[in-house]
Structures are given as C-alpha cells and as structure tokens.
Design a protein around this motif. Structure first.
Motif, PDB file in Angstrom:
ATOM      1  N   MET A  68       0.829  -1.205   0.000  1.00 18.37           N
ATOM      2  CA  MET A  68       0.000   0.000   0.000  1.00 18.37           C
ATOM      3  C   MET A  68       0.863   1.254   0.000  1.00 18.37           C
ATOM      4  N   VAL A  69       1.956   1.231   0.746  1.00 16.58           N
ATOM      5  CA  VAL A  69       2.863   2.379   0.781  1.00 16.58           C
ATOM      6  C   VAL A  69       3.429   2.654  -0.604  1.00 16.58           C
ATOM      7  N   LEU A  70       3.904   1.616  -1.267  1.00 12.41           N
ATOM      8  CA  LEU A  70       4.566   1.799  -2.554  1.00 12.41           C
ATOM      9  C   LEU A  70       3.583   2.183  -3.649  1.00 12.41           C
ATOM     10  N   VAL A  71       2.441   1.538  -3.712  1.00 14.94           N
ATOM     11  CA  VAL A  71       1.458   1.852  -4.746  1.00 14.94           C
ATOM     12  C   VAL A  71       0.933   3.273  -4.563  1.00 14.94           C
ATOM     13  N   ALA A  72       0.622   3.664  -3.320  1.00 15.62           N
ATOM     14  CA  ALA A  72       0.123   5.019  -3.068  1.00 15.62           C
ATOM     15  C   ALA A  72       1.177   6.060  -3.418  1.00 15.62           C
ATOM     16  N   ALA A  73       2.445   5.763  -3.152  1.00 14.21           N
ATOM     17  CA  ALA A  73       3.508   6.710  -3.492  1.00 14.21           C
ATOM     18  C   ALA A  73       3.656   6.861  -4.999  1.00 14.21           C
ATOM     19  N   VAL A  74       3.534   5.748  -5.741  1.00 16.07           N
ATOM     20  CA  VAL A  74       3.657   5.813  -7.193  1.00 16.07           C
ATOM     21  C   VAL A  74       2.532   6.647  -7.790  1.00 16.07           C
ATOM     22  N   ILE A  75       1.296   6.399  -7.351  1.00 15.21           N
ATOM     23  CA  ILE A  75       0.156   7.155  -7.880  1.00 15.21           C
ATOM     24  C   ILE A  75       0.237   8.611  -7.432  1.00 15.21           C
ATOM     25  N   GLY A  76       0.606   8.822  -6.185  1.00 16.35           N
ATOM     26  CA  GLY A  76       0.666  10.180  -5.664  1.00 16.35           C
ATOM     27  C   GLY A  76       1.702  11.036  -6.349  1.00 16.35           C
ATOM     28  N   THR A  77       2.765  10.414  -6.858  1.00 18.55           N
ATOM     29  CA  THR A  77       3.775  11.168  -7.588  1.00 18.55           C
ATOM     30  C   THR A  77       3.179  11.846  -8.815  1.00 18.55           C
ATOM     31  N   CYS A  96      -2.448   9.470   3.632  1.00 17.05           N
ATOM     32  CA  CYS A  96      -3.319   8.713   4.541  1.00 17.05           C
ATOM     33  C   CYS A  96      -3.392   7.239   4.134  1.00 17.05           C
ATOM     34  N   THR A  97      -3.398   6.976   2.826  1.00 17.44           N
ATOM     35  CA  THR A  97      -3.381   5.585   2.364  1.00 17.44           C
ATOM     36  C   THR A  97      -2.107   4.880   2.813  1.00 17.44           C
ATOM     37  N   MET A  98      -0.967   5.589   2.684  1.00 22.06           N
ATOM     38  CA  MET A  98       0.294   5.003   3.147  1.00 22.06           C
ATOM     39  C   MET A  98       0.290   4.815   4.657  1.00 22.06           C
ATOM     40  N   ALA A  99      -0.305   5.774   5.381  1.00 22.76           N
ATOM     41  CA  ALA A  99      -0.385   5.651   6.837  1.00 22.76           C
ATOM     42  C   ALA A  99      -1.207   4.430   7.233  1.00 22.76           C
ATOM     43  N   VAL A 139       0.988   1.484   6.925  1.00 22.48           N
ATOM     44  CA  VAL A 139       1.921   1.419   8.054  1.00 22.48           C
ATOM     45  C   VAL A 139       1.218   0.868   9.294  1.00 22.48           C
ATOM     46  N   LEU A 140      -0.008   1.333   9.551  1.00 20.43           N
ATOM     47  CA  LEU A 140      -0.748   0.849  10.719  1.00 20.43           C
ATOM     48  C   LEU A 140      -1.056  -0.643  10.598  1.00 20.43           C
ATOM     49  N   LEU A 141      -1.387  -1.098   9.390  1.00 14.59           N
ATOM     50  CA  LEU A 141      -1.610  -2.529   9.187  1.00 14.59           C
ATOM     51  C   LEU A 141      -0.331  -3.317   9.440  1.00 14.59           C
ATOM     52  N   GLY A 142       0.811  -2.729   9.046  1.00 14.66           N
ATOM     53  CA  GLY A 142       2.086  -3.386   9.333  1.00 14.66           C
ATOM     54  C   GLY A 142       2.344  -3.506  10.818  1.00 14.66           C
ATOM     55  N   TYR A 171      11.710   8.584  -1.112  1.00 14.10           N
ATOM     56  CA  TYR A 171      11.635   8.496   0.346  1.00 14.10           C
ATOM     57  C   TYR A 171      10.652   7.400   0.767  1.00 14.10           C
ATOM     58  N   TYR A 172       9.513   7.378   0.110  1.00 12.63           N
ATOM     59  CA  TYR A 172       8.516   6.371   0.467  1.00 12.63           C
ATOM     60  C   TYR A 172       8.919   4.982  -0.017  1.00 12.63           C
ATOM     61  N   PHE A 173       9.720   4.910  -1.055  1.00 11.78           N
ATOM     62  CA  PHE A 173      10.234   3.612  -1.489  1.00 11.78           C
ATOM     63  C   PHE A 173      11.090   2.989  -0.387  1.00 11.78           C
ATOM     64  N   LEU A 174      11.884   3.806   0.283  1.00 13.62           N
ATOM     65  CA  LEU A 174      12.688   3.300   1.393  1.00 13.62           C
ATOM     66  C   LEU A 174      11.796   2.810   2.530  1.00 13.62           C
ATOM     67  N   VAL A 175      10.744   3.561   2.823  1.00  8.99           N
ATOM     68  CA  VAL A 175       9.810   3.143   3.872  1.00  8.99           C
ATOM     69  C   VAL A 175       9.181   1.801   3.511  1.00  8.99           C
ATOM     70  N   GLY A 176       8.635   1.708   2.289  1.00  3.85           N
ATOM     71  CA  GLY A 176       8.017   0.458   1.867  1.00  3.85           C
ATOM     72  C   GLY A 176       9.000  -0.696   1.829  1.00  3.85           C
ATOM     73  N   GLY A 177      10.238  -0.429   1.424  1.00  2.00           N
ATOM     74  CA  GLY A 177      11.253  -1.475   1.397  1.00  2.00           C
ATOM     75  C   GLY A 177      11.565  -2.006   2.787  1.00  2.00           C
ATOM     76  N   LEU A 178      11.657  -1.122   3.768  1.00  2.00           N
ATOM     77  CA  LEU A 178      11.932  -1.559   5.136  1.00  2.00           C
ATOM     78  C   LEU A 178      10.766  -2.366   5.702  1.00  2.00           C
ATOM     79  N   LEU A 179       9.531  -1.954   5.397  1.00  2.00           N
ATOM     80  CA  LEU A 179       8.378  -2.734   5.846  1.00  2.00           C
ATOM     81  C   LEU A 179       8.377  -4.117   5.206  1.00  2.00           C
ATOM     82  N   LEU A 180       8.734  -4.178   3.937  1.00  2.00           N
ATOM     83  CA  LEU A 180       8.798  -5.459   3.233  1.00  2.00           C
ATOM     84  C   LEU A 180       9.874  -6.366   3.844  1.00  2.00           C
TER      85      LEU A 180
END
Length: 456
Positions: free
Chosen positions: A1-10, A21-24, A27-30, A402-411
C-alpha cells in the motif's frame, strides 16, 4: 500500500493527503500485523497479492522499455505473473520454484537495464551528482568540492535549490550531497558505463539472497522486492534509496545466516548511507539481544573507515555538502507531505520554522516504538520504516524515493518475520531464525525464541 500510493501520488501530488493517509493505513496494518500470528489463509492471500503486484510492476517496467504494441509488454507481464505463481507457491517442487524465480529475475533485469540505458525523462540532478562524483573519485578529485553544473533552467532553479546554492557561473556552490557509502557503491557501475547499474545489480542480488536463504513462506517478500511498484522509476532517476534498501536486505540475510559480524558491518554501512537515518537511532535499541562488543565495533568502524577519508579531505566542503545543503533546501510544493499540502492549500508561510518538527516527530516515534516493541530484527526494521514515514509525511521535501525506502523496510520486516516463523515451524524450537542458540533473551532465559516469545 505504501509503494502503490507513493507511485500514484507522484503523478497526482495535489491529492497528497489522500495518498499519505493511504500510506499511513498501510503502516498501521504493518504495526498490527507484527502482533498477530500468520495463518495459512493469510499466507494464501499473500500469494494472490504477490501475483497482482508482479503483474502491475512488470507492465509498468516493460511498457517503458519495450514500448510498441500493448500485446508485447502485456505478454511479458503475463509470463512474469505465471513465473511468480510457480516461484511463490510453497508446494511447488524445488526445481520449478527455482526456475520460476530465475525467470522472474531475468525479465526484471532486462527491463531495468534497458530502462537505465535507453529510458527517457531522466533529466534530474541526481544523475549529475552520481556520474560527476564517480568521475571525480576515479580521477583523484574530492567529490565534495563545489562546482557541479546546474542542469536546470534559471527560472526553475530557485524552486529546487536553496539560497546561495547556485553560483553566478551557473555552477553549484556545494559538492556531492550523498554520503560516501553511496558513492563507493556507485563507482564500479559508473566504470561499466552507467551509475544506475549499481541499483539494478544490488536490488536483484538482495532479492535472490532473500529467496534462497529463507524458508518457502518468506519467498513472496523476496519476489516483491525485485518487483516493487516504483522500482523502474527509482532506477530511471538514479535515486539511491534502491541501494539502501538492498544494503538493509544484505544485513538481514547475513543475520539470518548467523554471520553476525558481517551483519553488523552491513547494518552500519546502511545506516551511514543517508543523513535522515539519524531519526531512527533509537530503533537500534531493539537489536540489544544481539549486541556484543565486537559487533558494535563492526557497526561503528566499517562506515567510519569509508566516511572519514572524505571528511578529512576537505572538512568544510564535506559539511556544507552533507549538512548545510539539506538545511537550505526550499519547500517543494510537488511533495507528498502534509506540510507542503498545507502550505499550498492555506498559504501558510511559517514552514521554515516548522520544518525541524518533522525530525523531532520521527525521533519521538522511533523512541516510542523502541520502548514499546519487543526486541527483534523484524521489529527493528518495522520501527525504522515507521519513524522514517512519520518524518517524510511531515517534511518539506517528500517524493517517491523516500517512500520507497519506507516500503522497502516494511517489506524486509515482513521477510524477517516470515523467515523466523519458517525456522520455528521447521522443528527448530531453540531458534527464531535470527537469535543465537546461546543468546540470553529479554526475560533471562537462554535458547528461547526471543522474537516470538511475545506472540506465544
């Protein structure tokens, strides 16, 4: 969700609150998922999600590289999806799973290399910094000295660079804004023809190591790392977060294989690769069960050996490029953050004073998670990703990288937890996949699964 939302949001930054909020929510689901045991039904859902994501990512990458008739890249996406089903299915024969994964890597490597070599739209200063910095290092010139060319139009430069960054000769008054670790990793690829090849090689190597070093239930996360949404854009623009995610992956794989000194050294290198990891320092407390003097020394010494020569070369130039440049950067209205959205929406002009609050919020989040979470490799990666997300969501500059790094760490956190559960379910009652057999756990017992003690 983090990565897809970041791609579309760009592509739609004017709806930044929706995407953040979608990325948040992701994160909460994680965070919630870290406390709930994984069931067979949920793992089956992972496989479905895996195939959908591989199909989406392969279409995006192959469309950019192959072009032409849609049937060409859609056919490649269908092939990638079929291979993902074979590689990610836990009941697949070993040879079929391996063949499927090798095929996936071949398709992705082809797409990413072509994208880096022939892709359009890469008019970005990141590539100037990486290529010119690598050239300087090979030539024996300090890459942190000023003089890099400004490739942007004079009317656009003030929106991208802070005051005093562009000199009267249209050259930058700062040097390389990236840490030495990143530059050292880039130089071999530069010598091969393109600095972006480093990101391709490192991320695919990390995916392969994760696939073959973990149990079958961890394979989906390994495949997703190679087919992460936005990876093609990351490679095209040369964003260094791709290499940083790979660095963390190498560290967690080394820990999985109980190469503790190597894992500590790789983790130190990954932490020293970006300035904003200062907000995640409290998260290191979650690794305390693994800490020994030798490992702490490796964690600190290896990145110092890489960084100190550049710092001592020209200390003032190094400080201005690494620290001052970041502080002088202007607010970017095309960022995906609540701060930039509020400024553009309400005309608030006090962002300069409020910007340091993003760092404070990230540190506070890291401290709370370090205090409240159980120790473990997976919770460390999760807490680091969440603290960086909080910092980015409130920052004056926040983009896909920046969000790619966040999504990568969650993954990676999910892979670490799946690998730990795989070891536990494989009749290894005294191991959690990462903890040493003789390592004392938090409650003083020896040889007990630290990572999953709380879940039991």
């Amino acid at each position: 969700m983090v990565l897809v939302a970041a791609v579309i949001g760009t592509r739609m930054p004017h709806l930044a609150p929706l995407w953040v909020c979608t990325m948040a929510l992701g994160v909460l689901l994680g965070l919630r998922g870290a406390k709930v045991p994984v069931t067979t039904a949920e793992y089956r859902g992972w496989r479905y999600f895996l195939t959908a994501t591989v199909a989406l990512s392969s279409v995006l990458t192959l469309r950019e590289t192959l072009g032409g008739h849609p049937a060409v890249f859609v056919g490649g996406a269908i092939a990638a999806t079929a291979l993902a089903l074979a590689a990610g299915e836990p009941r697949s024969p070993s040879r079929l799973s391996t063949a499927g994964f090798v095929g996936l890597l071949a398709i992705e490597a082809f797409g990413l290399i072509r994208l880096a070599s022939f892709g359009d739209g890469a008019h970005i200063d990141v590539l100037v910094f990486l290529n010119e910095g690598s050239h300087r290092m090979v030539s024996g010139i300090d890459p942190y000295l000023p003089g890099y060319p400004n490739i942007y139009d004079p009317r656009v430069s003030p929106q991208l660079y802070g005051p005093g960054i562009v000199g009267p000769d249209n050259r930058l008054t700062v040097g390389l804004p990236y840490m030495p670790v990143t530059l050292v990793a880039t130089v071999p690829a530069y010598l091969l023809g393109d600095a972006r090849f480093a990101a391709v090689a490192l991320i695919l190597a990390a995916s392969a190591l994760m696939f073959w070093s973990g149990p079958v239930n961890a394979r989906p996360a390994a495949i997703l790392l190679a087919y992460a949404p936005g990876l093609g854009q990351m490679v095209l623009n040369g964003w260094t977060e791709t290499m940083i995610v790979a660095g963390f992956a190498f560290a967690v794989v080394a820990a999985r294989c109980r190469r503790w000194l190597l894992a500590a050294a790789l983790l130190g290198v990954a932490f020293a690769s970006k300035q904003y990891f200062v907000v995640a320092v409290p998260c290191l407390w979650l690794l305390r069960p693994y800490a020994t003097r030798q490992r702490i020394a490796a964690f600190v010494t290896v990145p110092l050996v890489v960084t100190l020569p550049f710092l001592l070369w020209h200390p003032r130039a190094f400080w201005r490029s690494i620290v001052e440049f970041q502080l002088l950067q202007p607010l970017r209205e095309d960022s995906l953050s609540f701060l930039t959205w509020s400024v553009s929406e309400f005309g608030w002009s006090g962002f300069t004073a409020a910007a340091p609050l993003s760092l404070g919020a990230g540190v506070a989040c890291a401290a709370v998670l370090a205090w409240r979470s159980r120790p473990g490799a997976d919770t460390f990666l999760l807490a680091t990703g969440v603290s960086l997300f909080v910092t980015t969501a409130l920052s004056k500059q926040a983009f896909l990288n920046y969000y790619f790094l966040v999504g990568g760490l969650l993954l990676l956190s999910g892979w670490a937890r799946a690998a730990a559960r795989g070891s536990e379910e494989a009749s290894l009652p005294h191991h959690d996949g990462f903890t040493e057999p003789s390592a004392p756990t938090i409650d003083g017992r020896s040889g007990t699964s630290l990572t999953f003690a709380a879940n039991r």
